[in-house]
Design an enzyme around this catalytic site. Sequence first.
Site, short mmCIF file in Angstrom:
data_model
loop_
_atom_site.label_atom_id
_atom_site.label_comp_id
_atom_site.label_asym_id
_atom_site.label_seq_id
_atom_site.Cartn_x
_atom_site.Cartn_y
_atom_site.Cartn_z
N LYS A 41 1.00 -1.47 -0.07
CA LYS A 41 -0.10 -0.01 -0.22
C LYS A 41 0.85 1.41 0.00
CE LYS A 41 -1.90 2.40 3.30
NZ LYS A 41 -1.71 3.63 3.01
N PRO A 42 0.80 2.16 -0.81
CA PRO A 42 1.52 3.50 -0.95
C PRO A 42 0.76 4.26 -0.10
CG PRO A 42 0.33 3.34 -3.04
CD PRO A 42 -0.01 1.79 -2.56
N SER A 82 6.05 6.76 10.35
CA SER A 82 6.16 7.43 11.53
C SER A 82 6.26 6.55 12.78
CB SER A 82 5.09 8.40 11.85
OG SER A 82 3.84 7.77 12.02
N GLU A 95 10.79 0.28 9.94
CA GLU A 95 11.71 1.40 9.79
C GLU A 95 10.94 2.92 9.91
OE1 GLU A 95 13.68 4.52 9.02
OE2 GLU A 95 13.35 3.96 6.73
N CYS A 128 14.35 10.53 6.96
CA CYS A 128 14.65 9.74 8.28
C CYS A 128 16.21 10.00 9.02
CB CYS A 128 14.34 8.44 8.55
SG CYS A 128 12.53 8.18 8.37
N GLU A 158 11.32 14.66 15.59
CA GLU A 158 11.50 14.89 14.25
C GLU A 158 10.61 15.94 13.55
OE1 GLU A 158 12.55 11.60 10.81
OE2 GLU A 158 10.57 11.25 11.98
#
Length: 484
Positions: free
Chosen positions: A178-179, A235, A256, A290, A386
């Site tokens: 899934k994009p 995230s 990741e 990231c 972040e």
Amino acid sequence: MTTALRRLRNYIDGEFRDAADGRTTEVVNPATGEPYATAPLSGSEDVDAAMAAAEAAFPAWRDLIPAERQKVLLKIADRFEERAEELIAAESENCGKPIALVRSEEIPPMVDQIRFFAGAARMLEGRSAGEYMDGFTSIIRREPVGVCAQVAPWNYPMMMAVWKFAPALAAGNTVVIKPSDTTPASTVLIADIIGSVLDELGHPRGVFNVVCGDRETGRLMVEHKVPAMASITGSVRAGMQVAESASKDLKRVHLELGGKAPVVVFEDTDIAKAVEDIATAGYFNAGQDCTAATRVLVQESIHDEFVAALAKAASETKTGAVDDEDVLYGPLNNANQLKQVKGFIERLPAHAKIEAGGEQVGEKGYFFAPTVVSGLKQDDEIVQQEVFGPVITVQSFTDEKQAVEWANGVEYALASSVWTKDHARAMRMSKVLDFGCVWINTHIPLVAEMPHGGFKKSGYGKDLSAYGFDDYTRIKHVMTSLDG
């Protein structure tokens, strides 16, 4: 007069399909802020169909000899090169990325990574057979895990799709990917490429499937009973949700997640060279990486000189239109991300100083100026969290001990870098920095042969390398009696 929006579709069992219930979502070009396509907002019926296709295709794909899977991946890599301009156009529209940079910085490594995993397909080996009990021989089988549910992010939608499907397919798994709901276009094009290769070589169509949708679609995929593994790049919050959902039936999980890379600059560093490289590594892809070099720790003796040079580099860094070959980066990916970056700047404490940038630029789209913020303390929000934007923060440290304490003093642990001419110091720092990667006198280069992945809230599991390939396999012990 309105322009008709392009219609993107799911790719399930070798066919392009709308969502079963007809729902769609608009896809916006972040360089213009205007919609250019619609994509399916897939529900449970679509996920069921994709998982069924992947499950049905798995036995035949698993049982292929590795050399045959290698042929498929090599042909996919060739087709990526042949259709490079289509991929570049799709990704540029997806993300607002400069066309020249997608052509030079994304297509070549993606092709190389697919070819690397094509070679890895022929390395599914265990330890040598041996006798560890009288009268018995033990062997180790390395096997694919099964159907993999994969969720890709919006910062590098095309490349992250490669990082997911290439090792999974090489190891003999089938895939449902899934994009992100904001960047589906290039993944749908990848489905067309892979599907055509599978058809040409006579392999099951359900080996590779694409399901478009939102977070709910991703949740349905992860919680589905068919996949043996869930993989996500995204995230920390999304990773935690995936881990929790996957725990309900003990799926394997590959995560990741975010990063907050420390860039530790010692006083013996070549300041001009360091600033040039750090600015590039901090602002590339609008800082939406990231591993971006966005948290700089500078030894106090060179702090002022370094900050002045970095602010100058920021003022000379250009963002803008996709066809401008002089720009380093394009817009932030979506309106929510622009709002998040603005929020960090608006909430800066009184002791912080904006040395460069700090504002949205342009009359349309989600562009943000290259920004430098100094005068920060270790517990400031912008240091700890972040930002995922073109914002570089700078702190001043006194000695190596403090540099290590501050560098490690965040919840993320993906990547880091050390800048010094002292080899012994570089080796000491590489030992104690608690990050999955430590670069020395550079920041952000990646190669297919080396692993990418972090610790702590940056997740677990590796992308790229033989270690990334291993994550998509399982180990089976087979013991046979020698008595006949």
